[in-house]
Design a protein around this motif. Structure first.
Motif, short mmCIF file in Angstrom:
data_model
loop_
_atom_site.label_atom_id
_atom_site.label_comp_id
_atom_site.label_asym_id
_atom_site.label_seq_id
_atom_site.Cartn_x
_atom_site.Cartn_y
_atom_site.Cartn_z
N ALA A 45 0.81 -1.22 0.00
CA ALA A 45 0.00 0.00 0.00
C ALA A 45 0.84 1.27 0.00
O ALA A 45 0.31 2.37 0.04
CB ALA A 45 -0.93 0.01 1.22
N GLY A 46 2.16 1.14 -0.05
CA GLY A 46 3.01 2.32 0.03
C GLY A 46 2.84 3.29 -1.13
O GLY A 46 3.16 4.47 -1.00
N HIS A 47 2.36 2.78 -2.28
CA HIS A 47 2.24 3.66 -3.44
C HIS A 47 1.24 4.79 -3.22
O HIS A 47 1.28 5.79 -3.93
CB HIS A 47 1.81 2.85 -4.66
CG HIS A 47 0.43 2.28 -4.56
ND1 HIS A 47 0.15 1.13 -3.88
CD2 HIS A 47 -0.74 2.73 -5.04
CE1 HIS A 47 -1.14 0.88 -3.96
NE2 HIS A 47 -1.70 1.84 -4.64
N ALA A 48 0.36 4.65 -2.23
CA ALA A 48 -0.62 5.70 -1.97
C ALA A 48 0.05 6.99 -1.51
O ALA A 48 -0.52 8.09 -1.66
CB ALA A 48 -1.62 5.23 -0.92
N ALA A 49 1.25 6.88 -0.94
CA ALA A 49 1.94 8.06 -0.45
C ALA A 49 2.78 8.74 -1.53
O ALA A 49 3.31 9.84 -1.30
CB ALA A 49 2.84 7.69 0.73
N LEU A 50 2.91 8.12 -2.69
CA LEU A 50 3.81 8.65 -3.71
C LEU A 50 3.42 10.05 -4.21
O LEU A 50 4.31 10.89 -4.42
CB LEU A 50 3.90 7.68 -4.89
CG LEU A 50 4.58 6.34 -4.58
CD1 LEU A 50 4.62 5.47 -5.83
CD2 LEU A 50 5.97 6.56 -4.03
N PRO A 51 2.13 10.34 -4.44
CA PRO A 51 1.81 11.71 -4.89
C PRO A 51 2.23 12.79 -3.90
O PRO A 51 2.74 13.84 -4.32
CB PRO A 51 0.27 11.66 -5.05
CG PRO A 51 -0.03 10.23 -5.33
CD PRO A 51 0.94 9.46 -4.49
N SER A 52 2.05 12.53 -2.60
CA SER A 52 2.45 13.51 -1.59
C SER A 52 3.96 13.65 -1.55
O SER A 52 4.50 14.77 -1.44
CB SER A 52 1.93 13.09 -0.21
OG SER A 52 0.53 13.07 -0.19
N VAL A 53 4.67 12.52 -1.64
CA VAL A 53 6.14 12.57 -1.67
C VAL A 53 6.62 13.33 -2.90
O VAL A 53 7.53 14.18 -2.81
CB VAL A 53 6.72 11.15 -1.64
CG1 VAL A 53 8.23 11.18 -1.83
CG2 VAL A 53 6.36 10.44 -0.35
N TYR A 54 6.01 13.06 -4.04
CA TYR A 54 6.39 13.73 -5.28
C TYR A 54 6.16 15.24 -5.19
O TYR A 54 6.99 16.04 -5.64
CB TYR A 54 5.59 13.15 -6.45
CG TYR A 54 5.83 13.83 -7.76
CD1 TYR A 54 6.95 13.54 -8.53
CD2 TYR A 54 4.93 14.78 -8.25
CE1 TYR A 54 7.18 14.18 -9.74
CE2 TYR A 54 5.14 15.42 -9.45
CZ TYR A 54 6.27 15.12 -10.20
OH TYR A 54 6.49 15.76 -11.38
N ALA A 55 5.02 15.63 -4.59
CA ALA A 55 4.70 17.06 -4.48
C ALA A 55 5.70 17.81 -3.59
O ALA A 55 5.95 19.00 -3.80
CB ALA A 55 3.29 17.24 -3.95
N VAL B 75 12.44 -1.43 11.15
CA VAL B 75 11.03 -1.58 10.79
C VAL B 75 10.20 -0.49 11.49
O VAL B 75 9.31 0.14 10.89
CB VAL B 75 10.51 -2.97 11.18
CG1 VAL B 75 9.00 -3.08 10.93
CG2 VAL B 75 11.24 -4.04 10.39
N VAL B 76 10.50 -0.26 12.78
CA VAL B 76 9.78 0.79 13.52
C VAL B 76 10.07 2.16 12.92
O VAL B 76 9.16 3.00 12.78
CB VAL B 76 10.18 0.74 15.01
CG1 VAL B 76 9.54 1.91 15.76
CG2 VAL B 76 9.75 -0.58 15.63
N CYS C 276 8.33 6.89 9.72
CA CYS C 276 8.44 7.77 8.54
C CYS C 276 7.19 7.72 7.68
O CYS C 276 6.98 8.62 6.85
CB CYS C 276 9.66 7.36 7.71
SG CYS C 276 11.25 7.62 8.55
N SER C 277 6.37 6.67 7.83
CA SER C 277 5.14 6.55 7.05
C SER C 277 3.99 7.35 7.63
O SER C 277 2.98 7.55 6.96
CB SER C 277 4.73 5.08 6.94
OG SER C 277 5.75 4.30 6.35
N VAL C 278 4.13 7.80 8.88
CA VAL C 278 3.02 8.48 9.55
C VAL C 278 2.66 9.78 8.84
O VAL C 278 1.48 10.05 8.55
CB VAL C 278 3.36 8.74 11.03
CG1 VAL C 278 2.29 9.63 11.68
CG2 VAL C 278 3.48 7.44 11.79
N SER C 279 3.66 10.59 8.54
CA SER C 279 3.39 11.89 7.92
C SER C 279 2.70 11.77 6.56
O SER C 279 1.69 12.44 6.31
CB SER C 279 4.70 12.69 7.78
OG SER C 279 4.47 13.93 7.16
N PRO C 280 3.19 10.91 5.63
CA PRO C 280 2.47 10.76 4.35
C PRO C 280 1.06 10.23 4.52
O PRO C 280 0.15 10.65 3.80
CB PRO C 280 3.35 9.76 3.58
CG PRO C 280 4.71 9.89 4.17
CD PRO C 280 4.48 10.17 5.61
#
Length: 250
Positions: free
Chosen positions: A20-30, A92-93, A98-102
């Motif tokens: 499911a990580g790809h859902a954060a890609l637009p925010s990371v890209y922006a 892993v933690v 790092c995934s929380v913000s996206p």
């Protein structure tokens, strides 16, 4: 055998969450300063995450074997020897942190755009409230975290990763359009990607559409089966716990 089958659906649901990580890609890209390096960033990030997951799973299974729990990172932190095992768990933690913000950004971007929120202070407040709500929900679900991840992977990640992408592609192939994208994104990598995708989809034939429809229906069936297995296992564990407490009281 029945228990193993249900546990298999639990493990597969948790494994699917990692997709499911790809859902954060637009925010990371922006937020990237050098947007042309997005391909390198995605490749390197996913390779590193894949290595961390493989090392963690292998180390946990080799040491704990059949006694490993659904969340093997907990086993590694509590009973595994040596700092190497615990260092992998720390990675892993850190990845989860790092995934929380996206994730928070994804949950708030659409409502903020719909409500016309432009103030930076208002955005920070709304995202802080969202983080607090997610923290409370996570705390309430901590005793069943494995099942929460399994159901999330079996239902929601299955939809966003395996069902909706091929469904949208095959639906686009039926639609003939000459619509031009906004001039603001034509020269960006996103605009180029949209243009290339539309040109590729326009060449779909009957066999291509059949293949993508097969992916859609296969994803729906697998998602339903795994989600049903996850929920059934949750009820089985609850009934076992209630039965055990009743026996102990008697």
């Amino acid at each position: 055998k029945k228990k193993k089958k249900n546990r298999f659906s639990i493990s597969m649901g948790i494994y699917t969450v990692a997709l499911a990580g790809h859902a954060a890609l637009p925010s990371v890209y922006a937020d990237m300063q050098d947007k042309d390096s997005i391909d390198v960033v995605v490749i390197v990030s996913f390779v590193i995450m894949w290595l961390i997951y493989c090392i963690t799973a292998t180390a946990g299974y080799l040491y704990h074997g059949r006694h490993a729990h659904v969340l093997v990172t907990e086993d590694i932190m509590l009973t595994s020897p040596g700092w190497c095992f615990q260092m992998v768990t720390f990675l892993v933690v850190a990845k989860s942190y790092c995934s929380v913000s996206p994730i928070v950004a994804i949950l708030n971007e659409i409502p903020e755009a719909g409500l016309g929120v432009v103030s930076e202070w208002t955005r920070r407040c709304s995202r802080t409230v969202c983080l607090l709500v997610l923290s409370l929900v996570a705390y309430a679900c901590q005793d069943h975290l494995g099942f929460v991840e399994a159901v999330t992977g079996s239902a929601f990640t299955m939809a966003s990763s395996f069902i909706l992408p091929p469904l949208f592609l095959v639906l686009l192939s039926y639609k003939k359009t000459n619509r031009q994208e906004p001039a603001g994104i034509l020269g960006t990598p996103l605009g180029k990607g949209i243009k290339q995708t539309m040109a590729w989809v326009a060449k779909f034939n009957v066999y291509d559409r059949a293949y993508y429809w097969f992916l859609v229906f296969s994803g729906i069936i697998v998602g339903i089966v795994f989600t049903y297995g996850d929920i059934r296992e949750l009820f089985n564990d609850h009934e076992a716990a209630v039965g055990g407490s009743t026996t102990g009281t008697s």
